[in-house]
Design a protein around this motif. Structure first.
Motif, PDB file in Angstrom:
ATOM      1  N   SER A  88       0.731  -1.228   0.050  1.00  0.00           N
ATOM      2  CA  SER A  88      -0.017   0.013  -0.099  1.00  0.00           C
ATOM      3  C   SER A  88       0.880   1.309  -0.052  1.00  0.00           C
ATOM      4  CB  SER A  88      -1.003   0.060   1.267  1.00  0.00           C
ATOM      5  OG  SER A  88      -1.493   1.230   1.488  1.00  0.00           O
ATOM      6  N   HIS A  89       1.979   1.386   0.798  1.00  0.00           N
ATOM      7  CA  HIS A  89       2.922   2.555   0.729  1.00  0.00           C
ATOM      8  C   HIS A  89       3.588   2.598  -0.597  1.00  0.00           C
ATOM      9  CE1 HIS A  89       6.407   4.606   1.903  1.00  0.00           C
ATOM     10  NE2 HIS A  89       5.612   5.392   2.746  1.00  0.00           N
ATOM     11  N   ILE A  90       4.084   1.634  -1.069  1.00  0.00           N
ATOM     12  CA  ILE A  90       4.656   1.752  -2.470  1.00  0.00           C
ATOM     13  C   ILE A  90       3.461   2.188  -3.487  1.00  0.00           C
ATOM     14  CG2 ILE A  90       5.701   0.317  -4.203  1.00  0.00           C
ATOM     15  CD1 ILE A  90       6.775  -1.344  -1.996  1.00  0.00           C
ATOM     16  N   LYS A  91       2.400   1.609  -3.499  1.00  0.00           N
ATOM     17  CA  LYS A  91       1.362   2.190  -4.402  1.00  0.00           C
ATOM     18  C   LYS A  91       1.126   3.621  -4.206  1.00  0.00           C
ATOM     19  CE  LYS A  91      -3.593   1.671  -5.190  1.00  0.00           C
ATOM     20  NZ  LYS A  91      -3.921   1.305  -6.712  1.00  0.00           N
ATOM     21  N   ASN A  92       0.952   3.950  -3.024  1.00  0.00           N
ATOM     22  CA  ASN A  92       0.779   5.606  -2.709  1.00  0.00           C
ATOM     23  C   ASN A  92       1.885   6.353  -3.124  1.00  0.00           C
ATOM     24  OD1 ASN A  92      -1.661   5.037  -1.609  1.00  0.00           O
ATOM     25  ND2 ASN A  92      -0.998   5.026   0.173  1.00  0.00           N
ATOM     26  N   TYR A  93       3.171   5.923  -2.998  1.00  0.00           N
ATOM     27  CA  TYR A  93       4.309   6.466  -3.305  1.00  0.00           C
ATOM     28  C   TYR A  93       4.458   6.869  -4.956  1.00  0.00           C
ATOM     29  CZ  TYR A  93       9.253   7.642  -3.965  1.00  0.00           C
ATOM     30  OH  TYR A  93      10.348   8.307  -4.418  1.00  0.00           O
ATOM     31  N   PHE A  94       4.146   5.719  -5.568  1.00  0.00           N
ATOM     32  CA  PHE A  94       4.154   5.862  -6.914  1.00  0.00           C
ATOM     33  C   PHE A  94       2.988   6.608  -7.822  1.00  0.00           C
ATOM     34  CE2 PHE A  94       7.381   2.496  -6.686  1.00  0.00           C
ATOM     35  CZ  PHE A  94       8.471   3.177  -7.531  1.00  0.00           C
ATOM     36  N   GLU A  95       1.802   6.577  -7.058  1.00  0.00           N
ATOM     37  CA  GLU A  95       0.679   7.283  -7.562  1.00  0.00           C
ATOM     38  C   GLU A  95       0.435   8.739  -6.905  1.00  0.00           C
ATOM     39  OE1 GLU A  95      -2.224   3.630  -8.864  1.00  0.00           O
ATOM     40  OE2 GLU A  95      -2.677   4.447  -6.902  1.00  0.00           O
ATOM     41  N   GLU A  96       0.953   8.889  -5.906  1.00  0.00           N
ATOM     42  CA  GLU A  96       0.909  10.171  -4.975  1.00  0.00           C
ATOM     43  C   GLU A  96       1.000  11.416  -5.831  1.00  0.00           C
ATOM     44  OE1 GLU A  96       3.718  12.303  -1.882  1.00  0.00           O
ATOM     45  OE2 GLU A  96       2.221  10.744  -0.980  1.00  0.00           O
ATOM     46  N   GLY A  97       0.307  12.351  -6.355  1.00  0.00           N
ATOM     47  CA  GLY A  97       0.338  13.509  -7.143  1.00  0.00           C
ATOM     48  C   GLY A  97       0.706  13.171  -8.724  1.00  0.00           C
ATOM     49  N   ARG A  98       0.736  11.827  -8.836  1.00  0.00           N
ATOM     50  CA  ARG A  98       1.098  11.330 -10.268  1.00  0.00           C
ATOM     51  C   ARG A  98       2.422  11.982 -10.562  1.00  0.00           C
ATOM     52  NH1 ARG A  98      -1.695   7.108 -11.543  1.00  0.00           N
ATOM     53  NH2 ARG A  98      -3.931   7.451 -11.727  1.00  0.00           N
ATOM     54  N   ARG A  99       3.334  11.876  -9.672  1.00  0.00           N
ATOM     55  CA  ARG A  99       4.658  12.484 -10.017  1.00  0.00           C
ATOM     56  C   ARG A  99       5.396  11.471 -11.004  1.00  0.00           C
ATOM     57  NH1 ARG A  99       7.574  12.033  -4.308  1.00  0.00           N
ATOM     58  NH2 ARG A  99       5.896  10.938  -3.576  1.00  0.00           N
ATOM     59  N   PHE A 100       5.041  10.264 -10.860  1.00  0.00           N
ATOM     60  CA  PHE A 100       5.832   9.234 -11.755  1.00  0.00           C
ATOM     61  C   PHE A 100       4.771   8.733 -13.069  1.00  0.00           C
ATOM     62  CE2 PHE A 100       7.937   8.493  -7.637  1.00  0.00           C
ATOM     63  CZ  PHE A 100       9.205   8.952  -8.304  1.00  0.00           C
ATOM     64  N   GLN A 101       3.384   9.394 -13.005  1.00  0.00           N
ATOM     65  CA  GLN A 101       2.593   8.909 -14.020  1.00  0.00           C
ATOM     66  C   GLN A 101       2.473   7.232 -14.247  1.00  0.00           C
ATOM     67  OE1 GLN A 101       0.903  11.381 -16.003  1.00  0.00           O
ATOM     68  NE2 GLN A 101       1.983  12.732 -14.518  1.00  0.00           N
ATOM     69  N   LEU A 102       2.358   6.518 -13.007  1.00  0.00           N
ATOM     70  CA  LEU A 102       2.343   5.230 -12.984  1.00  0.00           C
ATOM     71  C   LEU A 102       0.765   4.796 -12.535  1.00  0.00           C
ATOM     72  CD1 LEU A 102       5.579   4.035 -11.514  1.00  0.00           C
ATOM     73  CD2 LEU A 102       4.976   3.970 -14.061  1.00  0.00           C
TER      74      LEU A 102
END
Length: 162
Positions: free
Chosen positions: A14-28
């Motif tokens: 869940s933390h990894i998911k939030n990290y990569f999706e947060e604010g769409r900074r990585f567009q993942l």
């Protein structure tokens, strides 16, 4: 990316998911799948990376699954990797046999250590990003070439007289 985890890896995934999706900074787009649940093998989304979060419970769940379970579940991923919790030792022969039974292509999976510090965790996230951005391993395409002249330059004609 799709993260496959067992119950004890839910907080990490869940933390990894939030990290990569947060604010769409990585567009993942990141999806998570609990391999202990009933819906685990119904995941059919194409993704660029299938990430198996190896925790003690994940190994226990994989031990009870049929042969090549993880290979079949992760077949939609172009690349595959294990994110290893610091309590999982991949050099342990018992763990290695569980993983080789769960996925016949075990030796081709990338291995990323989660570590046990903030710095190691950040390095693991960077490694995941590098895997996401790398090109998938592709077999070379075999092409059969036939050389055909564009223009016939000379013709030799032999007449047989009898």
């Amino acid at each position: 990316m799709t993260i496959y985890y067992a119950d004890d890896g839910e907080a990490i995934s869940s933390h990894i998911k939030n990290y990569f999706e947060e604010g769409r900074r990585f567009q993942l787009q990141v999806s998570t799948v609990n391999v202990g649940g009933d819906q685990d093998s119904k995941q059919n989304n194409r993704c660029s990376l299938s990430l198996g979060l190896l925790t003690p419970e994940m190994l226990h769940d994989l031990e009870r699954k049929p042969k090549d379970y993880l290979s079949n579940v992760c077949k939609q991923g172009q690349k595959r990797a294990f994110l290893c919790h610091d309590s999982v030792d991949l050099t342990d022969s018992n763990n290695e046999s569980i993983l080789s039974n769960a996925c016949s292509d075990y030796d081709q999976w990338n291995k990323v250590s989660l570590g046990n510090s903030n710095e190691n965790y950040k390095m693991a996230l960077l490694s995941i990003m590098q895997l996401m951005e790398s090109t998938p391993n592709a077999s070379p395409v075999l092409v059969e070439y036939k050389i055909i002249p564009k223009k016939i330059s000379s013709v030799n004609i032999f007449y047989l007289c009898g």
